[in-house]
Write a protein that holds these residues in place. Structure first.
Motif, short mmCIF file in Angstrom:
data_model
loop_
_atom_site.label_atom_id
_atom_site.label_comp_id
_atom_site.label_asym_id
_atom_site.label_seq_id
_atom_site.Cartn_x
_atom_site.Cartn_y
_atom_site.Cartn_z
N SER B 128 34.60 56.40 68.52
CA SER B 128 35.24 57.24 67.91
C SER B 128 34.85 57.97 67.17
O SER B 128 33.88 58.16 66.93
CB SER B 128 36.01 55.44 67.54
N ASP B 129 36.18 58.68 66.64
CA ASP B 129 35.03 59.81 65.37
C ASP B 129 34.88 59.00 64.03
O ASP B 129 35.37 58.18 63.38
CB ASP B 129 37.10 60.31 64.72
N THR B 171 40.02 59.07 70.11
CA THR B 171 39.47 60.60 69.09
C THR B 171 41.43 60.86 68.64
O THR B 171 42.61 60.68 69.60
CB THR B 171 39.33 61.59 69.34
N ASP B 176 37.56 67.64 67.56
CA ASP B 176 36.67 65.82 68.78
C ASP B 176 35.42 65.56 68.13
O ASP B 176 34.21 66.07 68.47
CB ASP B 176 36.62 66.56 70.04
N VAL B 180 34.78 63.16 73.25
CA VAL B 180 35.81 62.68 75.08
C VAL B 180 36.15 62.91 75.85
O VAL B 180 36.04 62.01 76.80
CB VAL B 180 37.37 62.44 73.95
N LYS B 181 35.55 64.13 76.46
CA LYS B 181 35.30 64.95 77.93
C LYS B 181 34.23 64.22 78.56
O LYS B 181 33.56 64.86 79.23
CB LYS B 181 35.53 66.39 77.32
N ARG B 188 42.80 61.08 73.44
CA ARG B 188 42.99 61.78 72.68
C ARG B 188 44.11 61.47 71.93
O ARG B 188 45.35 62.06 73.27
CB ARG B 188 42.63 63.26 73.11
N HIS B 190 47.83 62.09 70.98
CA HIS B 190 48.37 62.73 69.93
C HIS B 190 50.10 62.69 70.38
O HIS B 190 50.30 61.73 69.77
CB HIS B 190 48.72 64.83 70.93
N THR B 216 41.88 65.42 83.07
CA THR B 216 42.59 64.69 82.46
C THR B 216 43.96 63.89 83.73
O THR B 216 43.70 64.81 84.48
CB THR B 216 43.81 65.86 81.80
N GLU B 493 36.25 70.03 71.65
CA GLU B 493 37.05 70.14 72.52
C GLU B 493 36.55 71.13 72.92
O GLU B 493 37.49 71.79 74.30
CB GLU B 493 38.36 70.22 71.09
#
Ligand code: SF4
Lengths: 162, 554
Positions: B128-129, B171, B176, B180-181, B188, B190, B216, B493
């Motif tokens: 994670s972040d 995240t 980012d 994550v990608k 992600r 949001h 995605t 990102e």
């Protein structure tokens, strides 16, 4: 090979239909997917119970519509690392609602037994000579479970929530 | 941070005892190495070139001072006095004896740590972040979902024998920092227009031999459905992922071969069947876990600290450290402090037992007793009062952990390479050390600015070279170490995979090549451009020309 069921070492009443063999008139019989397809009518004409064996690359969708004919489904583990039958077992139990015997066959070792039991298997053909001892070890070591499955064990989250 | 309750404690202890039983059977010869291998791997124990390596999960990078002290103890008693921070926010010990591991696992259990699923073909520790909970721009704290994933994935009865390893990253920030990608699943967090929290679900990213950027498959997944959706994805992968070829077994290949749409359809069908089942997260449970990650008891402080400005004028080294290693906090009067474990000439991410203990002490004193491990192999003190920055800096400098290079060229990511790893084609640590020495001058480093250098000792890409602004890939050419250079990768990102620029270099040549690339950038950059901006503007040709112009036929 020893068969473990219900926490006991039990005799196996089932026989497996060998490749190319005649269908025996009596006795509980386990057939392969191919045998089921080829000899469906003859198999259904017998009075005794029927089971089916699926290889790890044969998905449950192959038998979903025929499940009511089977009292037993045997799922083969070709190797320790092939984890597909765990998914197949959960789908059979939790989505297709299969309530008969779900048997693990093939490469079935102590270290997989607990995962198998949790995934929905209730019978295990274990190659080890210490099969029953193995079973007891496997069932006693881990006693906290985080995932809800059809084995009905209470998860940590359920216990926390009381 | 999360604290174990009786269930979690029992669980890791039971698992440690189980491993003791397995290890004893191995030591008495009841189990062959072949039979034992998958068992030790499920507990993070690898056989490397010279010894066993034990990989310890640091759950989503969060560590308490107490845990860090325990790691220091393990380093001292069972290793050679140091440990290694990994690119997956974990800690590795490289000189472990098999017979010691059961005792180590029991000691770890006593501080709420474990090695469960830190290797093997199963769901690995979620990353994670490293600034989670403290980042100024954060939308939602990802840690509570990481913890829910940790519990759900622990000894999962269905997903412990996957086609290949499986990595999830979460995240909660628009920036980012969790890459994550390039994970098997990237999440992600949001908010939708109604203000509810949910996940963008990204599947099938990854590095290794064939890098892919994740696709995605769902724009907005309500948080309550997180686990049921993950279960649906994993169920599709477990059944359909390739098992015939280990290099094609990751989910990225499945998504690529099926096509994103077909894969997505399969997942949605599976999900429809289980979404109303027992995995739906009750809001009270989300709140209960969330409460562990409530903000610490921040004081009401002013954000402006005039004394800081005075000191930074007087002490250029402090100024440099503030600029590079200290990041804006969401709470007024607080700062996020990166602790650089990349001293000049040191092996990236190696940290001694003494340093661990000293940092644990600093965490207690200045940051609520908590730390983070970052994916760039550094540590973070997340909640430091600005008024404490100078005192903290002096103490960090005294133990060699205040190198002002975070985010700069010498803050490189580097895998263990041929010094430890049995899969390696080339050494990576010595090359990172040479580069670190070549660019030791802090003024020059700062002038070069943000630049991520990432290096892997072989095609498996544990050093994430594909997504380095500059990437180095070690190869073996007829017994000689050869280093390939890639440019233009990025893990944020705007994820991008770097491109190989041309023929490789030997161990000395690669250091010159890096310098050459940096010089090209400096000559071309327009005001304020970072390396990656310039590269994206001008493309690779100018870099290539300069690299190979002077030296024909290399
Ligand atoms: S990239 Fe290769 S050399 Fe480096 S740690 Fe991974 S497998 Fe080992």
């Amino acid at each position: 090979m020893p068969l473990i069921k219900g926490g006991e070492r039990v005799d196996d009443p089932w026989i497996s239909l060998a490749e190319g063999a005649e269908i025996p008139p009596h006795g509980p019989l386990i057939v392969s997917l191919q045998q089921w397809r080829d000899q469906r009518a003859a198999l259904l004409a017998r009075a005794d119970t029927l089971g089916i064996r699926l290889a790890s690359d044969q998905p449950t969708s192959e038998i979903a519509d025929d499940l009511s004919h089977f009292e037993l489904v045997a799922l083969e583990f070709p190797s320790f690392g092939d984890g597909r039958p765990y998914s197949h077992a959960r789908i059979l139990r939790e989505i297709l609602g299969f309530e008969g015997e779900l048997r693990a066959v093939g490469d079935v070792l102590l270290e997989q037994l607990h995962f198998m039991h949790r995934a929905g298997f209730d019978a295990f053909v274990v190659s080890s000579e210490t099969a029953l001892e193995d079973w007891r070890i496997a069932e006693s070591e881990i006693r906290v479970w985080y995932q809800p499955t059809a084995d009905g064990r209470p998860t940590a989250m359920m216990l926390r929530r009381g | 941070m999360y604290r174990y309750d009786e269930f979690d404690s029992d669980f890791v202890l039971q698992r440690a005892r189980q491993f003791r039983r397995q290890t004893e059977r191995r030591l008495t010869g009841e189990l062959s190495e072949e039979q034992f291998k998958p068992l030790r791997l499920m507990n993070g124990l690898y056989l490397q070139l010279h010894a066993y390596m034990l990989r310890i999960n640091v759950p989503y990078g969060c560590l308490s001072s107490r845990q860090l002290r325990k790691l220091a103890h393990i380093a001292r008693v069972y290793d050679k006095g140091y440990g290694h921070l990994t690119t997956r926010q974990n800690v590795q010990f490289n000189w472990i004896k098999l017979e010691d591991t059961p005792a180590i696992l029991e000691q770890l259990a006593s501080v709420e740590m474990h090695c469960i699923q830190s290797s093997g073909n199963c769901i690995r520790n979620t990353t994670s972040d490293p600034y989670a909970g403290a980042a100024a721009e954060e939308i939602h704290d990802p840690r509570l979902y990481c913890e829910l994933i940790r519990q759900w994935s622990s000894l999962h009865p269905e997903f412990s024998f996957l086609p290949r390893k499986f990595k999830i990253a979460v995240t909660g920030s628009p920036r980012d920092r969790a890459a994550v990608k390039v994970h098997d699943i990237g999440l992600r967090l949001h908010r939708n227009p109604a203000g509810e929290a949910g996940f963008e679900v990204i599947v099938g990213g990854g590095l290794g031999r064939t890098p892919f950027i994740g696709k995605t498959v769902r724009d907005f997944l309500p948080v309550q459905q997180l686990l049921s959706y993950l279960e649906a994805i994993l169920r599709v992968y477990n059944q359909l992922g390739r098992r015939d070829n280990k290099y094609k077994a990751r989910i990225k290949v499945l998504v690529h071969e099926m096509g994103t749409e077909a894969f997505q359809k399969c997942v949605e069908e599976q999900w429809e069947q289980i979404r109303e089942g027992g995995l739906t997260l009750p809001q009270e449970e989300i709140d209960r876990i969330g409460a562990y990650f409530a903000p610490p008891a921040y004081e009401d402080l002013s954000d402006s600290v005039p004394a800081l400005e005075t000191t930074r004028r007087e002490e250029p080294a402090f100024d440099a450290w503030l600029q590079n290693n200290v990041v804006e906090h969401k709470q007024a009067g607080y700062a996020i402090v990166n602790v650089s474990v990349k001293a000049v000439g040191a092996a990236p991410g190696d940290i001694s037992a003494d340093q661990m203990e000293a940092v644990a002490e600093l965490a207690d004193r200045f940051s609520f007793g908590e730390l983070r491990v970052t994916h760039s192999q550094n540590l973070v003190l997340c909640d430091v009062r600005k008024t404490d920055l100078e005192a903290l800096w002096r103490r960090l400098a005294a133990i060699g952990l205040a190198t002002p290079n975070v985010g700069l060229l010498t803050d490189s990511i580097c895998c263990p390479g041929l010094d430890y790893c049995s899969l390696a084609s080339a050494r990576s640590i010595p090359v990172a050390q040479s580069i670190s020495e070549r660019f030791a001058d802090p003024g020059r480093l700062r002038d070069i600015g943000e630049l991520q250098l990432k290096m892997s000792g072989c095609i498996n890409a544990c050093g994430h070279h594909h997504v380095g602004h500059i990437g180095i890939l070690g190869a073996d050419k007829k017994g000689e170490e050869l280093y390939q250079l890639t440019l233009g990768g990025s893990a944020d990102e705007n994820t991008a995979i770097g491109k190989i620029i041309g023929p490789g270099f030997d161990a000395e040549g690669i250091v010159d090549a890096i310098e050459n690339v940096v010089e090209t950038y400096l000559s071309l950059r327009q005001d304020g451009e970072r390396f990656i901006d310039t590269y994206q503007r001008v493309g690779r040709d100018p870099f290539k020309e300069n690299l190979y112009a002077s030296d024909q036929g290399r």
